[in-house]
Design an enzyme around this catalytic site. Structure first.
Site, PDB file in Angstrom:
ATOM      1  N   CYS A  74       0.857  -1.055   0.057  1.00 37.34           N
ATOM      2  CA  CYS A  74      -0.060   0.049   0.036  1.00 37.34           C
ATOM      3  C   CYS A  74       0.818   1.072   0.311  1.00 37.34           C
ATOM      4  O   CYS A  74       1.577   1.726   1.064  1.00 37.34           O
ATOM      5  CB  CYS A  74      -1.099  -0.149   1.257  1.00 37.34           C
ATOM      6  SG  CYS A  74      -1.361   1.416   1.653  1.00 37.34           S
ATOM      7  N   CYS A  77       0.278   4.146   2.500  1.00 42.99           N
ATOM      8  CA  CYS A  77       0.835   3.673   3.899  1.00 42.99           C
ATOM      9  C   CYS A  77       2.020   3.907   4.095  1.00 42.99           C
ATOM     10  O   CYS A  77       2.633   4.595   5.025  1.00 42.99           O
ATOM     11  CB  CYS A  77       0.469   2.098   4.136  1.00 42.99           C
ATOM     12  SG  CYS A  77      -1.318   1.421   3.955  1.00 42.99           S
TER      13      CYS A  77
END
Ligand SMILES: [Zn+2]
Length: 150
Positions: A74, A77
């Site tokens: 991700c 993230c």
């Protein structure tokens, strides 16, 4: 900073005490029942938690916890990771920042119905009191923290 106080709930009688951050490791006592609090760890870095350590690190934490649910693939993230590192230093003693890799810890992520990444969960006394989904800039996270910690 030295005058900052943090709300700690007494495990013995349930009273919430406002304890100065500078006193957390001096063995403070509950103002109501006079029981000493167990030592309260002060983390200046995010703490990695797993399905196995979640109950100890998050549910039982005397400090409020900001849990970052993330995954290696991700990109948002990854972009938020240095912000969380920085916030962990800024809020050391007032807040624990914890990180949960959702791919490696499916039990906890499904328990809290984590649907999108990153998701931030705010825990106080073992319960989720606020949630934020999606990557947020530092200022936005601090807006959540302001509500959460005051
Ligand atoms: Zn007490």
């Amino acid at each position: 900073m030295a005058n900052e106080r943090v709300l700690i709930r007494c495990r013995n009688c349930g009273t919430r005490n406002r304890i100065p951050v500078a006193r957390l490791q001096d063995g403070p006592r509950c103002g109501s029942c006079k029981q000493p609090f167990p030592p309260i760890p002060i983390n200046s870095r995010p703490v990695m938690v797993t399905d196995r350590t979640f109950a100890d690190e998050v549910i039982a934490s005397p400090l409020p916890v900001l849990l970052d649910c993330w995954a290696a693939w991700c990109a948002p993230c990854g972009a938020m990771a240095p912000v969380l590192e920085d916030l962990a230093r800024t809020y050391a003693g007032r807040l624990k920042i914890a990180k949960l890799n959702v791919d490696q810890n499916p039990m906890t992520s499904s328990r809290y119905s984590v649907m999108s990444l990153p998701t931030l969960l705010f825990f106080r006394d073992g319960k989720v009191v606020d949630t934020a989904a999606g990557a947020l800039p530092r200022l936005e996270i601090e807006r959540f923290l302001y509500r959460f910690l005051n």
